[in-house]
Motif scaffolding. Sequence first.
Motif, PDB file in Angstrom:
ATOM      1  N   PRO A 127       6.593  -9.579  10.176  1.00  0.00           N
ATOM      2  CA  PRO A 127       6.629  -8.176   9.771  1.00  0.00           C
ATOM      3  C   PRO A 127       5.921  -7.970   8.423  1.00  0.00           C
ATOM      4  CG  PRO A 127       8.786  -8.875  10.542  1.00  0.00           C
ATOM      5  CD  PRO A 127       7.936 -10.112  10.431  1.00  0.00           C
ATOM      6  N   VAL A 128       5.477  -6.775   8.193  1.00  0.00           N
ATOM      7  CA  VAL A 128       4.732  -6.436   6.972  1.00  0.00           C
ATOM      8  C   VAL A 128       5.546  -6.804   5.732  1.00  0.00           C
ATOM      9  CG1 VAL A 128       3.770  -4.522   5.626  1.00  0.00           C
ATOM     10  CG2 VAL A 128       3.494  -4.574   8.107  1.00  0.00           C
ATOM     11  N   GLY A 129       4.915  -7.519   4.814  1.00  0.00           N
ATOM     12  CA  GLY A 129       5.514  -7.853   3.535  1.00  0.00           C
ATOM     13  C   GLY A 129       6.337  -9.120   3.510  1.00  0.00           C
TER      14      GLY A 129
ATOM     15  N   GLU B 237       0.829  -1.197   0.000  1.00  0.00           N
ATOM     16  CA  GLU B 237       0.000   0.000   0.000  1.00  0.00           C
ATOM     17  C   GLU B 237       0.868   1.253   0.000  1.00  0.00           C
ATOM     18  OE1 GLU B 237      -3.314   0.138  -0.203  1.00  0.00           O
ATOM     19  OE2 GLU B 237      -3.433  -2.033  -0.296  1.00  0.00           O
ATOM     20  N   ALA B 238       0.546   2.177  -0.843  1.00  0.00           N
ATOM     21  CA  ALA B 238       1.252   3.456  -0.873  1.00  0.00           C
ATOM     22  C   ALA B 238       0.620   4.393   0.154  1.00  0.00           C
ATOM     23  CB  ALA B 238       1.160   4.068  -2.265  1.00  0.00           C
ATOM     24  N   GLY B 239       1.424   5.255   0.695  1.00  0.00           N
ATOM     25  CA  GLY B 239       0.882   6.222   1.646  1.00  0.00           C
ATOM     26  C   GLY B 239       1.435   6.035   3.047  1.00  0.00           C
ATOM     27  N   PRO B 240       0.700   6.458   4.024  1.00  0.00           N
ATOM     28  CA  PRO B 240       1.217   6.451   5.398  1.00  0.00           C
ATOM     29  C   PRO B 240       1.152   5.085   6.084  1.00  0.00           C
ATOM     30  CG  PRO B 240      -0.987   7.356   5.368  1.00  0.00           C
ATOM     31  CD  PRO B 240      -0.605   7.099   3.926  1.00  0.00           C
ATOM     32  N   ASP B 241       0.769   4.035   5.367  1.00  0.00           N
ATOM     33  CA  ASP B 241       0.703   2.701   5.971  1.00  0.00           C
ATOM     34  C   ASP B 241       2.107   2.214   6.318  1.00  0.00           C
ATOM     35  OD1 ASP B 241      -2.055   2.625   5.734  1.00  0.00           O
ATOM     36  OD2 ASP B 241      -1.964   1.794   3.708  1.00  0.00           O
ATOM     37  N   PRO B 242       2.217   1.104   7.068  1.00  0.00           N
ATOM     38  CA  PRO B 242       3.536   0.582   7.436  1.00  0.00           C
ATOM     39  C   PRO B 242       4.377   0.223   6.214  1.00  0.00           C
ATOM     40  CG  PRO B 242       1.790  -0.502   8.672  1.00  0.00           C
ATOM     41  CD  PRO B 242       1.125   0.335   7.627  1.00  0.00           C
ATOM     42  N   SER B 243       5.675   0.352   6.346  1.00  0.00           N
ATOM     43  CA  SER B 243       6.615   0.001   5.291  1.00  0.00           C
ATOM     44  C   SER B 243       7.034  -1.455   5.409  1.00  0.00           C
ATOM     45  CB  SER B 243       7.858   0.886   5.383  1.00  0.00           C
ATOM     46  OG  SER B 243       7.534   2.226   5.131  1.00  0.00           O
ATOM     47  N   TYR B 244       7.677  -1.961   4.370  1.00  0.00           N
ATOM     48  CA  TYR B 244       8.145  -3.343   4.358  1.00  0.00           C
ATOM     49  C   TYR B 244       9.023  -3.609   5.581  1.00  0.00           C
ATOM     50  CZ  TYR B 244      10.279  -7.658   2.750  1.00  0.00           C
ATOM     51  OH  TYR B 244      10.702  -8.952   2.653  1.00  0.00           O
ATOM     52  N   GLY B 245       8.743  -4.682   6.287  1.00  0.00           N
ATOM     53  CA  GLY B 245       9.537  -5.066   7.448  1.00  0.00           C
ATOM     54  C   GLY B 245       9.090  -4.467   8.766  1.00  0.00           C
ATOM     55  N   ASP B 246       8.145  -3.531   8.736  1.00  0.00           N
ATOM     56  CA  ASP B 246       7.658  -2.943   9.992  1.00  0.00           C
ATOM     57  C   ASP B 246       6.905  -3.993  10.804  1.00  0.00           C
ATOM     58  OD1 ASP B 246       8.712  -0.488   9.385  1.00  0.00           O
ATOM     59  OD2 ASP B 246       6.789   0.468   8.926  1.00  0.00           O
ATOM     60  N   ASP B 247       7.109  -3.960  12.105  1.00  0.00           N
ATOM     61  CA  ASP B 247       6.354  -4.835  13.004  1.00  0.00           C
ATOM     62  C   ASP B 247       5.039  -4.170  13.371  1.00  0.00           C
ATOM     63  OD1 ASP B 247       8.133  -7.033  13.297  1.00  0.00           O
ATOM     64  OD2 ASP B 247       9.393  -5.819  14.614  1.00  0.00           O
ATOM     65  N   ILE B 248       3.975  -4.951  13.349  1.00  0.00           N
ATOM     66  CA  ILE B 248       2.663  -4.455  13.750  1.00  0.00           C
ATOM     67  C   ILE B 248       2.191  -5.344  14.887  1.00  0.00           C
ATOM     68  CG2 ILE B 248       0.275  -4.123  13.045  1.00  0.00           C
ATOM     69  CD1 ILE B 248       1.233  -3.543  10.260  1.00  0.00           C
TER      70      ILE B 248
ATOM     71  N   ASP C 231       5.610 -12.077   4.144  1.00  0.00           N
ATOM     72  CA  ASP C 231       4.871 -13.219   3.621  1.00  0.00           C
ATOM     73  C   ASP C 231       4.382 -12.994   2.191  1.00  0.00           C
ATOM     74  OD1 ASP C 231       3.063 -11.262   4.247  1.00  0.00           O
ATOM     75  OD2 ASP C 231       1.665 -12.575   5.311  1.00  0.00           O
ATOM     76  N   ASN C 232       4.881 -11.941   1.544  1.00  0.00           N
ATOM     77  CA  ASN C 232       4.459 -11.610   0.191  1.00  0.00           C
ATOM     78  C   ASN C 232       5.162 -12.530  -0.810  1.00  0.00           C
ATOM     79  OD1 ASN C 232       4.920  -9.980  -2.451  1.00  0.00           O
ATOM     80  ND2 ASN C 232       3.155  -9.015  -1.474  1.00  0.00           N
ATOM     81  N   GLU C 233       4.418 -13.340  -1.534  1.00  0.00           N
ATOM     82  CA  GLU C 233       4.958 -14.331  -2.460  1.00  0.00           C
ATOM     83  C   GLU C 233       5.757 -13.671  -3.591  1.00  0.00           C
ATOM     84  OE1 GLU C 233       5.770 -18.095  -3.920  1.00  0.00           O
ATOM     85  OE2 GLU C 233       4.767 -17.599  -2.054  1.00  0.00           O
ATOM     86  N   PHE C 234       5.254 -12.578  -4.133  1.00  0.00           N
ATOM     87  CA  PHE C 234       5.947 -11.872  -5.220  1.00  0.00           C
ATOM     88  C   PHE C 234       7.342 -11.434  -4.780  1.00  0.00           C
ATOM     89  CE2 PHE C 234       7.121  -7.875  -7.273  1.00  0.00           C
ATOM     90  CZ  PHE C 234       7.014  -8.204  -8.612  1.00  0.00           C
ATOM     91  N   THR C 235       7.428 -10.825  -3.617  1.00  0.00           N
ATOM     92  CA  THR C 235       8.701 -10.338  -3.113  1.00  0.00           C
ATOM     93  C   THR C 235       9.641 -11.493  -2.801  1.00  0.00           C
ATOM     94  OG1 THR C 235       7.661  -8.358  -2.226  1.00  0.00           O
ATOM     95  CG2 THR C 235       9.797  -8.948  -1.316  1.00  0.00           C
ATOM     96  N   GLN C 236       9.138 -12.533  -2.155  1.00  0.00           N
ATOM     97  CA  GLN C 236       9.982 -13.684  -1.839  1.00  0.00           C
ATOM     98  C   GLN C 236      10.560 -14.318  -3.101  1.00  0.00           C
ATOM     99  OE1 GLN C 236       7.539 -16.349   0.416  1.00  0.00           O
ATOM    100  NE2 GLN C 236       7.649 -15.114   2.280  1.00  0.00           N
ATOM    101  N   ARG C 237       9.723 -14.539  -4.083  1.00  0.00           N
ATOM    102  CA  ARG C 237      10.167 -15.174  -5.330  1.00  0.00           C
ATOM    103  C   ARG C 237      11.238 -14.349  -6.011  1.00  0.00           C
ATOM    104  NH1 ARG C 237       6.446 -14.694 -10.361  1.00  0.00           N
ATOM    105  NH2 ARG C 237       7.270 -12.651  -9.988  1.00  0.00           N
ATOM    106  N   ASN C 238      10.988 -13.060  -6.182  1.00  0.00           N
ATOM    107  CA  ASN C 238      11.935 -12.225  -6.901  1.00  0.00           C
ATOM    108  C   ASN C 238      13.226 -11.992  -6.119  1.00  0.00           C
ATOM    109  OD1 ASN C 238      10.465 -11.948  -9.275  1.00  0.00           O
ATOM    110  ND2 ASN C 238       9.210 -10.361  -8.394  1.00  0.00           N
ATOM    111  N   ALA C 239      13.148 -11.956  -4.803  1.00  0.00           N
ATOM    112  CA  ALA C 239      14.361 -11.821  -3.992  1.00  0.00           C
ATOM    113  C   ALA C 239      15.235 -13.063  -4.135  1.00  0.00           C
ATOM    114  CB  ALA C 239      13.998 -11.590  -2.534  1.00  0.00           C
ATOM    115  N   ILE C 240      14.615 -14.235  -4.172  1.00  0.00           N
ATOM    116  CA  ILE C 240      15.373 -15.478  -4.330  1.00  0.00           C
ATOM    117  C   ILE C 240      16.006 -15.543  -5.720  1.00  0.00           C
ATOM    118  CG2 ILE C 240      15.122 -17.990  -4.522  1.00  0.00           C
ATOM    119  CD1 ILE C 240      13.069 -17.735  -2.181  1.00  0.00           C
TER     120      ILE C 240
END
Length: 96
Positions: free
Chosen positions: A42-44, A25-36, A46-55
């Motif tokens: 942490p936020v992001g 989400e764009a805007g004032p929401d938490p950034s990647y890795g923020d703890d809630i 568990d995101n499949e897109f990010t995990q796949r491309n990082a690997i």
Amino acid sequence: MTILYPLSHLGYTISPQANYGWIGEAGPDPSYGDDIDGQSTPVGFDNEFTQRNAIIMTWSLMYMARMLKDAGSLPNHGNDEEAWKAGCRFDYENPE
């Protein structure tokens, strides 16, 4: 991501998937890795897109590092500006 194209013109080797990222989400929401509070990961994380491309990017970078190490770095043949100015055309006959 637009920096990758000019870096390639400067001679940098750009690995496949080097532009991976977390598209949240764009805007004032938490950034990647923020703890809630109350969330198991942490936020992001568990995101499949990010995990796949990082690997994919990580393996590509390791392959490139191994190739560079085995080759003793990038060869300069064909990448010598002074030789080009002096008339060398690197295995092609100078038409002049």
